[in-house]
Structure formats: structure tokens, C-alpha cells
Write a protein that holds these residues in place. Structure first.
Motif, PDB file in Angstrom:
ATOM      1  N   GLN A 380      57.522  44.160  -2.988  1.00  0.00           N
ATOM      2  CA  GLN A 380      57.756  43.032  -2.213  1.00  0.00           C
ATOM      3  C   GLN A 380      59.040  43.002  -1.692  1.00  0.00           C
ATOM      4  O   GLN A 380      59.337  42.881  -0.588  1.00  0.00           O
ATOM      5  N   SER A 381      60.046  43.461  -2.314  1.00  0.00           N
ATOM      6  CA  SER A 381      61.466  43.381  -1.903  1.00  0.00           C
ATOM      7  C   SER A 381      61.814  44.407  -0.993  1.00  0.00           C
ATOM      8  O   SER A 381      62.464  44.160   0.326  1.00  0.00           O
ATOM      9  N   THR A 382      61.123  45.583  -0.878  1.00  0.00           N
ATOM     10  CA  THR A 382      61.177  46.573   0.303  1.00  0.00           C
ATOM     11  C   THR A 382      60.719  46.106   1.367  1.00  0.00           C
ATOM     12  O   THR A 382      61.212  46.228   2.574  1.00  0.00           O
ATOM     13  N   ALA A 383      59.601  45.388   1.310  1.00  0.00           N
ATOM     14  CA  ALA A 383      58.807  44.725   2.549  1.00  0.00           C
ATOM     15  C   ALA A 383      59.783  43.720   3.186  1.00  0.00           C
ATOM     16  O   ALA A 383      59.825  43.614   4.341  1.00  0.00           O
ATOM     17  N   ALA A 384      60.293  42.887   2.219  1.00  0.00           N
ATOM     18  CA  ALA A 384      61.239  41.894   2.974  1.00  0.00           C
ATOM     19  C   ALA A 384      62.374  42.384   3.558  1.00  0.00           C
ATOM     20  O   ALA A 384      62.764  41.972   4.838  1.00  0.00           O
ATOM     21  N   PHE A 385      62.838  43.789   3.023  1.00  0.00           N
ATOM     22  CA  PHE A 385      64.252  44.189   3.580  1.00  0.00           C
ATOM     23  C   PHE A 385      63.781  44.977   5.255  1.00  0.00           C
ATOM     24  O   PHE A 385      64.319  44.668   5.981  1.00  0.00           O
ATOM     25  N   ILE A 386      62.486  45.351   5.085  1.00  0.00           N
ATOM     26  CA  ILE A 386      61.944  46.249   6.177  1.00  0.00           C
ATOM     27  C   ILE A 386      61.853  45.192   7.338  1.00  0.00           C
ATOM     28  O   ILE A 386      61.975  45.424   8.528  1.00  0.00           O
ATOM     29  N   THR A 387      61.149  43.949   7.008  1.00  0.00           N
ATOM     30  CA  THR A 387      61.077  42.799   7.752  1.00  0.00           C
ATOM     31  C   THR A 387      62.370  42.511   8.741  1.00  0.00           C
ATOM     32  O   THR A 387      62.257  42.509   9.688  1.00  0.00           O
ATOM     33  N   GLN A 388      63.500  42.363   7.681  1.00  0.00           N
ATOM     34  CA  GLN A 388      64.689  42.082   8.187  1.00  0.00           C
ATOM     35  C   GLN A 388      65.138  43.248   9.314  1.00  0.00           C
ATOM     36  O   GLN A 388      65.789  42.758  10.409  1.00  0.00           O
ATOM     37  N   ALA A 389      64.982  44.453   8.901  1.00  0.00           N
ATOM     38  CA  ALA A 389      65.246  45.409   9.936  1.00  0.00           C
ATOM     39  C   ALA A 389      64.545  45.522  11.035  1.00  0.00           C
ATOM     40  O   ALA A 389      64.996  45.863  11.985  1.00  0.00           O
ATOM     41  N   GLY A 390      63.302  45.261  10.939  1.00  0.00           N
ATOM     42  CA  GLY A 390      62.489  44.982  12.120  1.00  0.00           C
ATOM     43  C   GLY A 390      63.011  43.616  13.157  1.00  0.00           C
ATOM     44  O   GLY A 390      62.898  43.990  14.184  1.00  0.00           O
ATOM     45  N   VAL A 391      63.457  42.581  12.432  1.00  0.00           N
ATOM     46  CA  VAL A 391      64.033  41.675  12.928  1.00  0.00           C
ATOM     47  C   VAL A 391      65.186  42.102  14.118  1.00  0.00           C
ATOM     48  O   VAL A 391      65.237  41.623  15.151  1.00  0.00           O
ATOM     49  N   VAL A 392      65.845  42.790  13.351  1.00  0.00           N
ATOM     50  CA  VAL A 392      67.310  43.298  14.095  1.00  0.00           C
ATOM     51  C   VAL A 392      66.962  44.098  15.256  1.00  0.00           C
ATOM     52  O   VAL A 392      67.421  44.068  16.205  1.00  0.00           O
ATOM     53  N   SER A 393      65.861  44.973  14.990  1.00  0.00           N
ATOM     54  CA  SER A 393      65.369  45.983  16.190  1.00  0.00           C
ATOM     55  C   SER A 393      64.940  45.047  17.196  1.00  0.00           C
ATOM     56  O   SER A 393      65.312  45.424  18.476  1.00  0.00           O
ATOM     57  N   VAL A 394      64.094  44.067  17.014  1.00  0.00           N
ATOM     58  CA  VAL A 394      63.551  43.106  18.103  1.00  0.00           C
ATOM     59  C   VAL A 394      65.063  42.251  18.906  1.00  0.00           C
ATOM     60  O   VAL A 394      64.922  42.160  19.981  1.00  0.00           O
ATOM     61  N   GLU A 395      65.632  41.788  17.844  1.00  0.00           N
ATOM     62  CA  GLU A 395      66.807  40.904  18.404  1.00  0.00           C
ATOM     63  C   GLU A 395      67.851  41.632  19.047  1.00  0.00           C
ATOM     64  O   GLU A 395      68.527  41.574  20.185  1.00  0.00           O
ATOM     65  N   GLN A 396      68.356  42.938  18.444  1.00  0.00           N
ATOM     66  CA  GLN A 396      69.637  43.567  18.882  1.00  0.00           C
ATOM     67  C   GLN A 396      69.079  45.002  19.405  1.00  0.00           C
ATOM     68  O   GLN A 396      69.961  45.617  20.223  1.00  0.00           O
ATOM     69  N   GLY A 397      68.088  45.593  18.951  1.00  0.00           N
ATOM     70  CA  GLY A 397      67.884  46.870  19.064  1.00  0.00           C
ATOM     71  C   GLY A 397      66.836  47.366  20.316  1.00  0.00           C
ATOM     72  O   GLY A 397      67.030  46.724  21.294  1.00  0.00           O
ATOM     73  N   PHE A 398      66.007  48.392  20.054  1.00  0.00           N
ATOM     74  CA  PHE A 398      65.158  48.761  21.377  1.00  0.00           C
ATOM     75  C   PHE A 398      64.146  48.123  21.630  1.00  0.00           C
ATOM     76  O   PHE A 398      63.446  48.055  22.351  1.00  0.00           O
ATOM     77  N   ALA A 399      63.656  46.988  20.547  1.00  0.00           N
ATOM     78  CA  ALA A 399      62.512  46.365  20.713  1.00  0.00           C
ATOM     79  C   ALA A 399      62.709  44.932  21.161  1.00  0.00           C
ATOM     80  O   ALA A 399      61.871  44.201  21.243  1.00  0.00           O
ATOM     81  N   GLN A 400      63.732  44.919  21.835  1.00  0.00           N
ATOM     82  CA  GLN A 400      63.951  43.530  22.807  1.00  0.00           C
ATOM     83  C   GLN A 400      62.907  43.013  23.663  1.00  0.00           C
ATOM     84  O   GLN A 400      62.910  41.677  23.603  1.00  0.00           O
ATOM     85  N   ALA A 401      62.247  43.761  24.258  1.00  0.00           N
ATOM     86  CA  ALA A 401      61.140  43.451  24.985  1.00  0.00           C
ATOM     87  C   ALA A 401      60.097  42.413  24.206  1.00  0.00           C
ATOM     88  O   ALA A 401      59.273  41.922  24.799  1.00  0.00           O
ATOM     89  N   ALA A 402      60.216  42.637  22.744  1.00  0.00           N
ATOM     90  CA  ALA A 402      58.960  42.057  22.247  1.00  0.00           C
ATOM     91  C   ALA A 402      59.683  40.420  21.574  1.00  0.00           C
ATOM     92  O   ALA A 402      58.795  39.624  21.081  1.00  0.00           O
ATOM     93  N   GLN A 403      60.497  40.060  22.062  1.00  0.00           N
ATOM     94  CA  GLN A 403      61.333  38.793  21.858  1.00  0.00           C
ATOM     95  C   GLN A 403      60.345  37.612  22.385  1.00  0.00           C
ATOM     96  O   GLN A 403      59.940  38.013  23.659  1.00  0.00           O
ATOM     97  N   ILE A 404      60.052  36.720  21.729  1.00  0.00           N
ATOM     98  CA  ILE A 404      59.298  35.376  22.101  1.00  0.00           C
ATOM     99  C   ILE A 404      60.311  34.346  21.846  1.00  0.00           C
ATOM    100  O   ILE A 404      60.570  33.921  20.748  1.00  0.00           O
ATOM    101  N   PRO A 405      60.485  33.601  22.919  1.00  0.00           N
ATOM    102  CA  PRO A 405      61.291  32.285  22.496  1.00  0.00           C
ATOM    103  C   PRO A 405      60.589  31.193  21.454  1.00  0.00           C
ATOM    104  O   PRO A 405      59.523  31.190  21.521  1.00  0.00           O
ATOM    105  N   GLY A 406      61.385  31.061  20.302  1.00  0.00           N
ATOM    106  CA  GLY A 406      60.876  30.017  19.475  1.00  0.00           C
ATOM    107  C   GLY A 406      60.118  30.623  18.254  1.00  0.00           C
ATOM    108  O   GLY A 406      59.973  29.939  17.409  1.00  0.00           O
TER     109      GLY A 406
END
Lengths: 472, 431
Positions: A380-406
Motif C-alpha cells: 500500500q505504501s509503495t502504491a501511495a508513493f508511486i501515486t505521488q510520483a505520478g502526480v509530479v509527472s502530470v504537474e511538472q513532468g512530461f504528462a502535463q497535457a493530462a492536467q484537468i482543472p480542479g
């Protein structure tokens, strides 16, 4: 002379017994074999089936996806959306059935599920039998969004609910029109674009960087690295003479493992992979379901594999490149969606399903799918950690096109090299909302270039469409 | 049993009682068809059954009126088969139902004429060469004038006024009458020395000559008319009567061997015959071409299973020319194995009674004649049913009393008429 007449009578008696014996053979012993002599007995089989009004197939909101219409020429099967052919399959007197039409044929055609006495009575009186309806987990509106997002481009989109395993949309392009199967079959079965292949569930692609999800989870759970591990930019990593560029580094000399995932640093994952070793990497992938076809009643699925030739991973460069998503990896879009579903669902993969229920017109239920865990992929903790990494990817990394307001979205892009001069396959896997995920989406578009531009915007359309109606 | 039924001086109650089943049999079948087609039983649909019953009762009362002591099973069995024939024709080709009914009427009429005219059946023997010449003329006419209106490959029809006739049908009766007369005359020569040609012992000339003529005639029919069925039927009839008259199986074997050799030569040179034989040996080799008919027939038979699909509920019309060539396959599909067994049982009773009549016949000529006519019926049933179920190669022979076809109905009821006359003649002696 009388003696001869008696012998003649005896001869004909024997001859007639021979007739009876052979007739009995045809009507009792060989009857089944004859009944199935296709296509020569097609007319008779069709007449048999005309006595049954085949059941409908519905989407999760009760919209009809496939139904049977009576026409003066006999019954015909109508499909609301041709693009769903890779989910529903087709029903043809000439070419038989595929997918859900095949797997649930006995319910749809009324062979199973009806009261046997009632069936016998109807058969005896030559009365029409109505087959049961199949209810799917597909959302027709979301499916249309996914098909629009793919456009004419070859590729696939899988959208599912990580908490239940319900398939919400499953798009595979190119597709074909099941309404005209008899007419187009000769052409589509030969077409170079392979419209018969279900790319979403059975298309095998190199996963590119999306596979880093598996490497990271395996390394964290295997304590090869920790959530606090940092990497230092040392320029190219050379593994037995094989140069791995420090592509995509964040603008810092030292960065945490979270950013290595978010910015998809190949050298960092090569390093992790070498520390893990081939055996642990393969075992880790197996926890995600690699090496076996995901169970999905109604839709044939293909196996995803870490390597295709024996001993491939014994070479260090091969192991290093596998760890960041190249090598001989072969994955299906469905498997990558399930991989990220583990992240979204606290580490557990729910068995996917597309048929939720079979019921008749009176509401009697004959088949009910129930959610069950297919794989426990990570802690569970690894899942939570990768979730945070995925959020960084969307917010700052290469996946920014996936951002959705709100809405907080987690995701990972992939750019899978295919060799030669061809453009790479573009990948994106993501889920939302991060706090209580209701949808995981996996997108692959063949030879569409970078994942950030070639797949992420398409995934965003699907996520947005779903979340517009399913905000918690 | 036979004695009880045939020797009673007055009253034909068994026949009357059994005949009463034939009308309702046709009525029930036609009513079923009507309700399957239109959802209700239309009275007009039952009229052919009423006509059939009236016609059959007419013959029955005529027989009673003239005090006939003829066999009482023949007419009800033939009538029952004709009733089933009406139902099957009504099923496969409703437009021909009234024509079929009319032909049954004419056939029964022919039986009335023959029963009345042949109070002394041996009268036929006196004109045996006349019958032979008539037969040759008819065969010759068919060869010259024969047409093939259905495109089936065999030119067997001759136009006579408004109707098309198949003279081959009458040929088999004429041949039986002639052979009965001829063989009866030459029976005395049975013990005569064989004809010796060097080391070979040949049959005496009176046997050798007709054997050779029959061999040539049937093979000619096969080659020119491409009618394997009629050739088989005529040659089989000839061998059966030759055997009964001579008791010499060796003639039968040598006849079969000669026929086999000739047939093989014809098989090698005639594409039409090859198609039929290939379709028999391996129908699945060309199921949409040369063996389409037999393949469709087998599929129909298989789909009937034990109890059949029910009258009007199967798809026997998928078989090309089902109403003339494949009525048995249609019965197998819609009435199942059970219905087929009933039909075969009816034929067996008919044939059994025919041979009983032959055994009890008044003189050797009538014995031979009854044997020959019964054998004609038996061979027809075996050849067409065997062809329908792929036991033997397919031929264009009709199923007696059931297939659609005027010549066939007329001839088969004529056979019943002659058999009735022969049994009446023998019964009159017994008492």
C-alpha cells in the motif's frame, strides 16, 4: 418355383433391413455430424436460430449496444456502434460468433438460463424463444469519446474502474463494421492494417517508460531502493560498453527517486534494474500479471512478457534497457491499464470484467459477475508513493497535457522505440481523481512519437469526459 | 390368415375397415399442413383426402359387387401409401396436389378396369409377343421422341396431348407380362442339355437369347437415356424372374457379371453416370456442384432424427426436385425415423402380400406374373430409397404411390389391379 419365390421375398426382406439400418445410421448416429456440416447446412441452422430472438447486449446505463431485428428476409443483428466490435464481437450465420457474442452465446440464444420445461414446450409448439440480455460495464458515451480521441490513428485505449475491475471503454483502431460482416469479411481478413486484431486486449507493444512503474514498485517492495533514495547526474551510464543517456534529467545535479519516475530518467532506472537483477525483475512483473493472459470473460486477451528469448536478461545491457521499458518487453494496453490500476487501488489489481450480468426480460438474473482481486501487485505504501510520483509527472513532468482543472491526476508517459527509422509508439497511463480514483486509462498510439504529445492529450479527453459526470 | 381374408365367399370387411384409415390419414396430414401455413385448418385443404377416400371406396364396392375374393390388404396398403403421397406432394409442391389427386383417381380407375377385364388373367399370356412388340415400340418412341423437361439429364418424357408421360413406367409392366409368358413356355427346357461351345458350358439357347437381348436393351437404355434407375430395374426384374422360373442361380450371377462389365464401360464413357457414382462414393468432395442434391438430401434426413421436425416444419424443399426424386428424404426430415419405418413397413406388407399371391396363384404363368409385378414394386422401393439415403447411387426412379408423377401412379395402381385379379382367380379355385 414356390421355393424360389420365398427366397426372393427373403432377399428383399434383407435388402429392406439394410435400408432401415443405414437410415438409422443417418438419423441417429450421424445426425449431429450432419447438423454441423457447415456451410452446407447453413439454411437449416439459420431457420433453427430464427425461432429464437437473440438477446440484446446493453451498456452500463441500459443503452442498447446490440440487438436483433426482424426483417422480411429473416432476423438481422444490429450494432449501435461499430467501434465496439472489439468488445461485443459479431454474430453471423456464415462466420459464427466472436467475443461476448460467442462467450455468452448460450444465454443470448436461449439455450441456457430458460426453464427447461418451458423451453421444451416452446420447441414442441414451434414458438418463438427469447434469449437473455447481457449487461456490460461499457459506458457507450465514454466509448465514443475514446474512439473520437483515437481518430483514424491505429492504437488502443482501455479505461477501467480500478476499484472494481469494470471495463468502462475499450477502443481498438482500426476496427470494422459488424453490421456488414458477411459482406466485408473477405476484405478485412486480408487487410494489411489488421482490423481484426483487438489491439486493446491482445495487441503486444513495447511499453516504453510506462514500464518504469513495474520496475519502481518491484525495487521499492524488494528494498533495493527506498522512497528516500536519490540519484546524481553523472552523465551517460555505460553498461558493458552500452551507452545509456541521462535523458530527461530534471534541472538539478541530484534528484530523488520520485523525480526519476516523474521525469522518466532512463539511466536511473537502468541502475535500479541492474541492482534488482533479472530474477527479481521477472518475479516483480509476474506480480502484475506478466506471463499470463488477464482473465476477461468475453474478450480474448494476450499475455504480456518481460522477454521473448531465453537468457536475454542474462546480458547486463539487456537487463538495464528492460528496466526502463525497452529490451524485449511485449505488453498489451490492457495489462498496462491493470498495472496502473494496482497503483490506484492500494496495490491490488481487481480482476477485469466487461459482462456484469445476464438477465431475461422479466428481470430474472442468470449470471452475475462479482469483483475479486486478481493480483496483489505491491504494498500500500509503495502504491501511495508511486501515486505521488505520478502526480509530479502530470504537474511538472512530461504528462502535463493530462492536467484537468480542479482534479488531481496521476500519470506516466511512454515513448517506445520500435527500431529502424519508424516513429516510436506513444504511450500514456494515468488515473484520477488521485484521492479516490474512479478511472484508469491506458492509451497507445502506434508510431505517434513522444508519449507527452502523442498519447497524453487523447487520454486527457477520456479522463475529462468521465470525470465531468463522475465527480465524487 | 391369407385363407381367412381371401377365401370368405362374401363380404370384404377387412378391406373396408382398413380403407377407412386411408382417408383420415390424408386428411390429418393435409390439415396439419394447412394449419402450419395459414394458422387454421381450411376446409378446401381437406378435399383431396375426401376424393381419395371416395375413389378407394368406389373400387372396394366394385370388388364387393362383382363378388371378388381378391386379397383384402393390397388395396388399403396402396391406398394408405397414396394418402401419404398426397400429403407429401401437398407439402413439397402444393400446386401439383390436385393433379396428383386426379392421377390417383385415374390409377384406381385403371385398377377397376384390369380387375374387371382379367377375370381370367392367363388371357394375357396369349398375347405375350404383342406385349413385347408394344414394349419395344414404346422404348423406341422414347429414344426418338424423348424430352427432358426438367433438365435432369435423362430424356424420358413423351408429350401426349396435354400431359407428359414417362413410357418407361409402362415398360416394366409389359416386360413382366411378356417374361412371365415366355419363361412359362420355356420352363420345360429347364432340364435340357446346355449349349456347348468348346470347353464352355452355356445356358440353353432359350435362356441365352433373351439374356443377351435384355443385356443389350438395358445397357442401351443406360447409354442413350442415361437412366441408370430404369436399367437397374428392368435388368433386376429380368434376373429375378429368370431365377424363379429356372432355379439356376448361375444365370443370375453371369447376368450380374455381364451387366457389371457393361455398366463399367458405360461409366467410363458417360460423364452423367460418373457424376452420380462420384456423388455416391464421396458426396462431400463436391457438395455444392455434382453432389448438391444428395448432400442436401442427407442433411434433410439427418435433421429429421428419430421423431422428425413435424409436418411442414422442416426444410425439405431445399433438395432440388424433392417432390419427384426425394420424397423419402422429405419424409425422413419431417416424420423422422419413426415415419420412415412406418413407410418401409407398409411397403414390406405390400411386397409380402404380393409374393403370397404369387405362391397361391392359379397357374405357373400367373405365379411368374405376380412374382414379376411384386418384384417391380420391391425393386423400385429399394432403388429409390437406397438412392435417397446414399446406400446405392442415386437414380431417377419414383417412390411407388408417393412420388409426384402420373405415369408412375397409373402403372403402380395397374400392378395392384393385376395382383388383385390374380389373387381373385386363385381364391375362386380354392372354394
Amino acid at each position: 418355383m414356390n421355393h424360389n419365390i420365398r427366397r426372393l421375398a427373403a432377399l428383399f426382406t434383407v435388402a429392406f433391413l439394410l435400408l432401415i439400418g443405414y437410415l438409422t445410421y443417418w438419423q441417429v448416429v450421424a445426425a449431429d455430424e450432419l447438423a454441423n456440416k457447415m456451410p452446407y447446412n447453413a439454411a437449416r441452422q439459420q431457420a433453427q436460430e430464427e425461432l429464437v430472438t437473440r438477446g440484446s447486449i446493453l451498456d452500463r446505463n441500459g443503452q442498447r449496444l446490440a440487438w436483433t431485428e426482424k426483417t422480411p428476409q429473416g432476423q438481422s443483428r444490429v450494432y449501435a456502434d461499430p467501434a465496439l466490435v472489439h468488445v461485443l464481437g459479431y454474430h453471423s450465420f456464415r462466420y459464427g460468433e466472436t467475443n461476448i457474442e460467442a462467450a455468452f452465446n448460450s444465454y443470448l440464444s436461449g439455450d441456457k438460463g430458460l426453464d427447461p420445461l418451458a423451453l421444451l414446450r416452446k420447441e414442441f409448439l414451434h414458438q418463438n424463444v427469447a434469449g437473455a440480455d447481457v449487461v456490460t460495464t461499457i459506458d457507450l458515451d465514454l466509448q465514443k469519446v475514446a474512439d473520437d480521441a483515437l481518430g483514424d490513428w491505429p492504437g488502443a485505449i482501455v479505461a477501467l474502474d480500478p476499484h472494481t475491475g469494470e471495463i468502462l471503454a475499450l477502443a481498438s483502431h482500426p476496427y470494422f463494421d459488424p453490421n456488414r460482416i458477411d459482406e466485408i469479411w473477405p476484405r478485412i481478413s486480408q487487410a494489411a492494417s489488421q482490423p481484426l486484431v483487438n489491439r486493446a486486449a491482445a495487441g503486444q507493444y513495447p511499453p516504453g517508460s510506462t514500464f518504469k512503474t513495474v520496475t519502481l514498485a518491484t525495487a521499492l517492495d524488494g528494498a533495493v531502493i527506498s522512497q528516500d533514495t536519490t540519484f546524481t547526474n553523472k552523465g551517460d551510464l555505460v553498461v558493458d560498453g552500452f551507452h545509456i543517456k541521462y535523458t530527461n534529467p530534471p534541472d538539478r545535479p541530484t534528484f530523488p527517486v520520485r523525480d526519476a519516475y516523474a521525469f522518466s530518467v532512463n539511466a536511473a532506472f537502468a541502475d535500479v534494474g541492474l541492482k534488482l537483477g533479472a530474477e527479481r525483475l521477472v518475479q516483480g512483473a509476474a506480480r502484475f500479471g506478466f506471463g499470463e493472459a488477464p482473465p476477461l470473460p468475453g474478450i480474448p486477451t494476450a499475455v504480456s512478457t518481460v522477454s521473448t528469448t531465453a537468457g536475454f536478461l542474462q546480458s547486463r545491457p539487456a537487463l538495464a534497457s528492460t528496466a526502463f521499458g525497452q529490451g524485449e518487453l511485449q505488453v498489451t494496453p490492457l495489462e498496462m491499464a491493470l498495472t496502473l490500476a494496482a497503483v490506484a487501488n492500494n496495490g491490488a489489481i481487481e480482476a477485469p470484467y466487461v459482462v456484469s450480468q445476464v438477465r431475461d426480460q422479466n428481470g430474472t438474473v442468470y449470471y452475475q459477475n462479482s469483483a475479486r482481486v486478481w493480483k496483489q501487485a505491491m504494498s500500500q505504501s509503495t502504491a501511495a508513493f508511486i501515486t505521488q510520483a505520478g502526480v509530479v509527472s502530470v504537474e511538472q513532468g512530461f504528462a502535463q497535457a493530462a492536467q484537468i482543472p480542479g482534479v488531481k491526476v496521476a500519470g506516466k508517459t511512454g515513448t517506445a522505440e520500435v527500431g529502424g527509422t519508424a516513429e516510436p509508439h506513444a504511450w500514456f497511463i494515468g488515473f484520477a481523481p488521485v484521492d479516490n480514483p474512479s478511472i484508469v486509462v491506458a492509451v497507445v498510439r502506434e508510431n505517434a512519437g513522444q508519449g507527452s504529445g502523442g498519447a497524453t492529450p487523447q487520454a486527457a479527453k477520456v479522463l475529462r469526459a468521465w470525470l465531468a459526470n463522475h465527480q465524487p | 390368415m391369407s385363407r381367412i381374408l381371401t377365401a370368405r365367399p362374401t363380404g370384404r370387411f377387412s378391406e373396408l375397415y382398413l380403407l377407412m384409415w386411408a382417408g383420415p390419414l390424408a386428411a390429418a396430414g393435409l390439415a396439419t399442413l394447412s394449419s402450419v401455413r395459414s394458422g387454421q385448418v381450411q376446409q378446401a385443404a381437406l378435399q383431396p383426402a375426401i376424393v381419395l377416400l371416395v375413389v378407394l371406396l368406389g373400387l372396394h364396392f366394385w370388388l364387393s359387387f362383382i363378388g371378388s375374393r381378391a386379397d383384402q390388404l393390397l388395396l388399403p396398403v396402396a391406398g394408405g401409401l397414396a394418402a401419404l403421397g398426397l400429403v407429401i406432394v401437398g407439402r413439397l409442391d402444393p400446386d401439383s396436389l390436385w393433379k396428383q389427386t386426379a392421377w390417383v383417381g385415374l390409377g384406381v380407375g385403371a385398377a377397376v378396369v384390369l380387375v374387371s377385364a382379367l377375370s381370367e388373367p392367363s388371357w394375357l399370356k396369349r398375347y405375350k409377343y404383342t406385349w413385347a412388340v408394344l414394349g419395344v415400340v414404346i422404348a423406341g418412341l422414347t429414344l426418338v421422341l424423348g424430352r427432358d423437361p426438367h433438365g435432369g439429364g435423362a430424356s424420358l418424357w413423351v408429350r401426349l396431348g396435354p400431359a407428359m408421360f414417362q413410357p418407361g413406367e409402362i415398360l416394366k409392366v409389359l416386360l413382366a407380362v411378356f417374361l412371365a409368358g415366355y419363361l412359362d413356355d420355356k420352363r420345360e427346357l429347364l432340364s435340357a442339355a446346355s449349349l456347348r461351345v468348346g470347353p464352355l458350358k452355356l445356358p440353353p439357347l432359350p435362356y441365352l437369347a433373351p439374356l443377351a437381348i435384355m443385356w443389350g436393351l438395358t445397357l442401351l437404355l443406360l447409354a442413350v437415356e442415361k437412366d441408370l434407375g430404369l436399367a437397374l430395374l428392368l435388368f433386376g426384374l429380368f434376373l429375378a424372374m429368370l431365377y424363379v422360373a429356372s432355379s439356376r442361380l448361375v444365370y443370375v450371377w453371369s447376368g450380374l457379371a455381364a451387366f457389371g462389365v457393361g455398366a463399367y464401360v458405360i461409366y467410363r464413357f458417360f460423364y452423367y453416370v460418373q457424376t452420380r457414382v462420384h456423388g455416391w462414393l464421396d458426396p462431400w468432395y463436391d457438395p455444392t456442384g455434382g453432389s448438391y442434391q444428395i448432400v442436401q438430401a442427407l442433411l434433410a434426413i439427418g435433421s429429421g432424427r428419430v421423431l422428425g421436425t413435424g409436418l411442414g416444419q422442416g426444410m425439405p424443399t431445399l433438395i432440388p426436385a424433392a417432390v419427384t426424386d426425394f420424397p423419402f428424404a422429405a419424409i425422413a426430415e419431417e416424420l423422422g425415423l419413426a415415419g420412415c419405418l412406418a413407410v418401409v413397413a407398409l411397403y414390406l406388407i405390400l411386397i409380402y402380400r404380393g409374393y403370397r399371391i404369387a405362391l397361391a396363384a392359379f397357374d405357373p404363368f400367373q405365379q411368374l406374373l405376380a412374382t414379376g409385378l411384386t418384384t417391380v414394386l420391391a425393386l423400385q422401393v429399394f432403388v429409390i430409397v437406397g438412392g435417397n439415403i446414399k446406400l446405392i447411387p442415386l437414380t431417377g426412379i419414383t417412390l411407388p404411390f408417393i412420388s409426384y408423377g402420373g405415369s408412375s401412379l397409373l402403372t403402380n395402381f395397374a400392378i395392384v389391379g393385376i395382383l388383385l385379379a390374380i389373387s381373385d382367380r386363385s381364391a375362386r379355385v380354392e372354394t
